[in-house]
Design a protein around this motif. Structure first.
Motif, PDB file in Angstrom:
ATOM      1  N   VAL A 174     -24.113  -2.470  57.894  1.00 11.27           N
ATOM      2  CA  VAL A 174     -24.496  -3.618  57.063  1.00 11.27           C
ATOM      3  C   VAL A 174     -23.276  -4.468  56.715  1.00 11.27           C
ATOM      4  O   VAL A 174     -23.328  -5.694  56.744  1.00 11.27           O
ATOM      5  CB  VAL A 174     -25.218  -3.124  55.789  1.00 11.27           C
ATOM      6  CG1 VAL A 174     -25.346  -4.229  54.756  1.00 11.27           C
ATOM      7  CG2 VAL A 174     -26.590  -2.566  56.142  1.00 11.27           C
ATOM      8  N   LYS A 175     -22.165  -3.818  56.415  1.00 12.09           N
ATOM      9  CA  LYS A 175     -20.969  -4.545  55.975  1.00 12.09           C
ATOM     10  C   LYS A 175     -20.158  -5.135  57.125  1.00 12.09           C
ATOM     11  O   LYS A 175     -19.442  -6.109  56.928  1.00 12.09           O
ATOM     12  CB  LYS A 175     -20.085  -3.634  55.122  1.00 12.09           C
ATOM     13  CG  LYS A 175     -20.719  -3.344  53.775  1.00 12.09           C
ATOM     14  CD  LYS A 175     -19.890  -2.419  52.927  1.00 12.09           C
ATOM     15  CE  LYS A 175     -20.566  -2.246  51.564  1.00 12.09           C
ATOM     16  NZ  LYS A 175     -20.028  -1.116  50.827  1.00 12.09           N
TER      17      LYS A 175
ATOM     18  N   GLN B 210     -36.026  -3.961  58.836  1.00  9.65           N
ATOM     19  CA  GLN B 210     -35.305  -4.425  57.658  1.00  9.65           C
ATOM     20  C   GLN B 210     -34.153  -5.310  58.128  1.00  9.65           C
ATOM     21  O   GLN B 210     -33.381  -4.909  58.986  1.00  9.65           O
ATOM     22  CB  GLN B 210     -34.747  -3.256  56.853  1.00  9.65           C
ATOM     23  CG  GLN B 210     -35.818  -2.395  56.222  1.00  9.65           C
ATOM     24  CD  GLN B 210     -35.254  -1.323  55.330  1.00  9.65           C
ATOM     25  OE1 GLN B 210     -34.088  -1.351  54.949  1.00  9.65           O
ATOM     26  NE2 GLN B 210     -36.085  -0.364  54.986  1.00  9.65           N
TER      27      GLN B 210
ATOM     28  N   TYR C 197     -31.590   3.603  51.457  1.00 11.43           N
ATOM     29  CA  TYR C 197     -30.470   2.669  51.275  1.00 11.43           C
ATOM     30  C   TYR C 197     -30.949   1.364  50.642  1.00 11.43           C
ATOM     31  O   TYR C 197     -30.322   0.831  49.734  1.00 11.43           O
ATOM     32  CB  TYR C 197     -29.816   2.401  52.637  1.00 11.43           C
ATOM     33  CG  TYR C 197     -28.590   1.529  52.598  1.00 11.43           C
ATOM     34  CD1 TYR C 197     -27.336   2.068  52.334  1.00 11.43           C
ATOM     35  CD2 TYR C 197     -28.680   0.167  52.849  1.00 11.43           C
ATOM     36  CE1 TYR C 197     -26.194   1.275  52.315  1.00 11.43           C
ATOM     37  CE2 TYR C 197     -27.545  -0.638  52.834  1.00 11.43           C
ATOM     38  CZ  TYR C 197     -26.313  -0.080  52.561  1.00 11.43           C
ATOM     39  OH  TYR C 197     -25.195  -0.874  52.539  1.00 11.43           O
ATOM     40  N   SER C 198     -32.072   0.857  51.134  1.00 11.45           N
ATOM     41  CA  SER C 198     -32.593  -0.430  50.660  1.00 11.45           C
ATOM     42  C   SER C 198     -33.632  -0.276  49.557  1.00 11.45           C
ATOM     43  O   SER C 198     -34.003  -1.256  48.926  1.00 11.45           O
ATOM     44  CB  SER C 198     -33.243  -1.178  51.817  1.00 11.45           C
ATOM     45  OG  SER C 198     -34.344  -0.419  52.303  1.00 11.45           O
TER      46      SER C 198
ATOM     47  N   GLY D 166     -24.419  -8.630  54.404  1.00  8.81           N
ATOM     48  CA  GLY D 166     -24.394  -7.480  53.511  1.00  8.81           C
ATOM     49  C   GLY D 166     -25.531  -7.389  52.521  1.00  8.81           C
ATOM     50  O   GLY D 166     -25.638  -6.419  51.784  1.00  8.81           O
ATOM     51  N   GLU D 167     -26.411  -8.377  52.503  1.00  9.62           N
ATOM     52  CA  GLU D 167     -27.522  -8.394  51.544  1.00  9.62           C
ATOM     53  C   GLU D 167     -28.846  -8.092  52.238  1.00  9.62           C
ATOM     54  O   GLU D 167     -29.144  -8.641  53.294  1.00  9.62           O
ATOM     55  CB  GLU D 167     -27.625  -9.772  50.874  1.00  9.62           C
ATOM     56  CG  GLU D 167     -26.423 -10.154  50.039  1.00  9.62           C
ATOM     57  CD  GLU D 167     -26.250  -9.283  48.813  1.00  9.62           C
ATOM     58  OE1 GLU D 167     -27.264  -8.937  48.172  1.00  9.62           O
ATOM     59  OE2 GLU D 167     -25.090  -8.926  48.516  1.00  9.62           O
ATOM     60  N   PHE D 168     -29.651  -7.241  51.600  1.00 11.32           N
ATOM     61  CA  PHE D 168     -30.985  -6.937  52.121  1.00 11.32           C
ATOM     62  C   PHE D 168     -31.876  -8.159  51.939  1.00 11.32           C
ATOM     63  O   PHE D 168     -31.970  -8.707  50.850  1.00 11.32           O
ATOM     64  CB  PHE D 168     -31.567  -5.733  51.380  1.00 11.32           C
ATOM     65  CG  PHE D 168     -32.982  -5.420  51.763  1.00 11.32           C
ATOM     66  CD1 PHE D 168     -33.310  -5.103  53.070  1.00 11.32           C
ATOM     67  CD2 PHE D 168     -33.989  -5.431  50.816  1.00 11.32           C
ATOM     68  CE1 PHE D 168     -34.617  -4.809  53.433  1.00 11.32           C
ATOM     69  CE2 PHE D 168     -35.296  -5.132  51.161  1.00 11.32           C
ATOM     70  CZ  PHE D 168     -35.610  -4.820  52.466  1.00 11.32           C
ATOM     71  N   VAL D 169     -32.507  -8.598  53.021  1.00  8.87           N
ATOM     72  CA  VAL D 169     -33.396  -9.759  52.976  1.00  8.87           C
ATOM     73  C   VAL D 169     -34.846  -9.319  52.869  1.00  8.87           C
ATOM     74  O   VAL D 169     -35.595  -9.799  52.028  1.00  8.87           O
ATOM     75  CB  VAL D 169     -33.192 -10.662  54.219  1.00  8.87           C
ATOM     76  CG1 VAL D 169     -34.203 -11.796  54.231  1.00  8.87           C
ATOM     77  CG2 VAL D 169     -31.768 -11.201  54.239  1.00  8.87           C
TER      78      VAL D 169
ATOM     79  N   TYR E  79     -30.708  -7.499  57.212  1.00  7.08           N
ATOM     80  CA  TYR E  79     -29.580  -7.697  56.300  1.00  7.08           C
ATOM     81  C   TYR E  79     -28.776  -8.894  56.805  1.00  7.08           C
ATOM     82  O   TYR E  79     -28.503  -8.998  57.997  1.00  7.08           O
ATOM     83  CB  TYR E  79     -28.668  -6.467  56.286  1.00  7.08           C
ATOM     84  CG  TYR E  79     -29.302  -5.288  55.591  1.00  7.08           C
ATOM     85  CD1 TYR E  79     -28.983  -4.986  54.278  1.00  7.08           C
ATOM     86  CD2 TYR E  79     -30.232  -4.495  56.240  1.00  7.08           C
ATOM     87  CE1 TYR E  79     -29.585  -3.920  53.626  1.00  7.08           C
ATOM     88  CE2 TYR E  79     -30.834  -3.431  55.603  1.00  7.08           C
ATOM     89  CZ  TYR E  79     -30.507  -3.141  54.290  1.00  7.08           C
ATOM     90  OH  TYR E  79     -31.104  -2.103  53.653  1.00  7.08           O
TER      91      TYR E  79
ATOM     92  N   ASP F  36     -24.152   1.846  55.729  1.00  6.99           N
ATOM     93  CA  ASP F  36     -23.299   0.974  54.930  1.00  6.99           C
ATOM     94  C   ASP F  36     -22.291   0.243  55.822  1.00  6.99           C
ATOM     95  O   ASP F  36     -22.079  -0.960  55.676  1.00  6.99           O
ATOM     96  CB  ASP F  36     -22.583   1.809  53.865  1.00  6.99           C
ATOM     97  CG  ASP F  36     -22.059   0.963  52.724  1.00  6.99           C
ATOM     98  OD1 ASP F  36     -22.836   0.163  52.160  1.00  6.99           O
ATOM     99  OD2 ASP F  36     -20.866   1.103  52.395  1.00  6.99           O
TER     100      ASP F  36
END
Length: 105
Positions: A13-14, A74, A66-67, A79-82, A76, A10
């Motif tokens: 990602v943030k 993966q 997480y996703s 902050g958004e999963f692509v 990101y 987290d």
């Protein structure tokens, strides 16, 4: 309550505009899909962080939960999963990825 691995994921990602969870490193990808993902990001000249899931089993398993996505790499963005390399390639080819990575005015 989030596990230690989830909290670390987290934070990654943030705290990074663009982060790629991959097998290996940007300089030495350990699978073809990770290599393709790095090639796309490098081609676009986008600064990005990578996380080598092979170096940390907790992250390797944790990122999938997480996703809610079963495969690696993966990506990101902000902050958004692509998605993984296939989705990245499709988005690159139709121009969507460039739009997501463009600096916001």
């Amino acid at each position: 309550m989030m596990s230690d691995a989830s909290q670390r994921i987290d934070a990654l990602v943030k705290n990074n505009d663009v982060v790629l969870f991959m097998k290996g490193t940007a300089l030495f990808p350990q699978c073809g899909f990770s290599s393709r993902a790095v090639a796309i990001l490098d081609h676009l000249g986008t600064p990005y962080e990578t996380v080598d899931v092979l170096a940390d089993q907790e992250i390797r398993q944790g990122i999938k939960a997480y996703s809610d996505w079963p495969t690696i790499p993966q990506l990101y963005i902000k902050g958004e999963f692509v998605g993984g390399s296939d989705i990245m390639m499709e988005m690159f080819e139709n121009g969507e990825l460039q739009g997501l990575l463009a600096p916001q005015a």
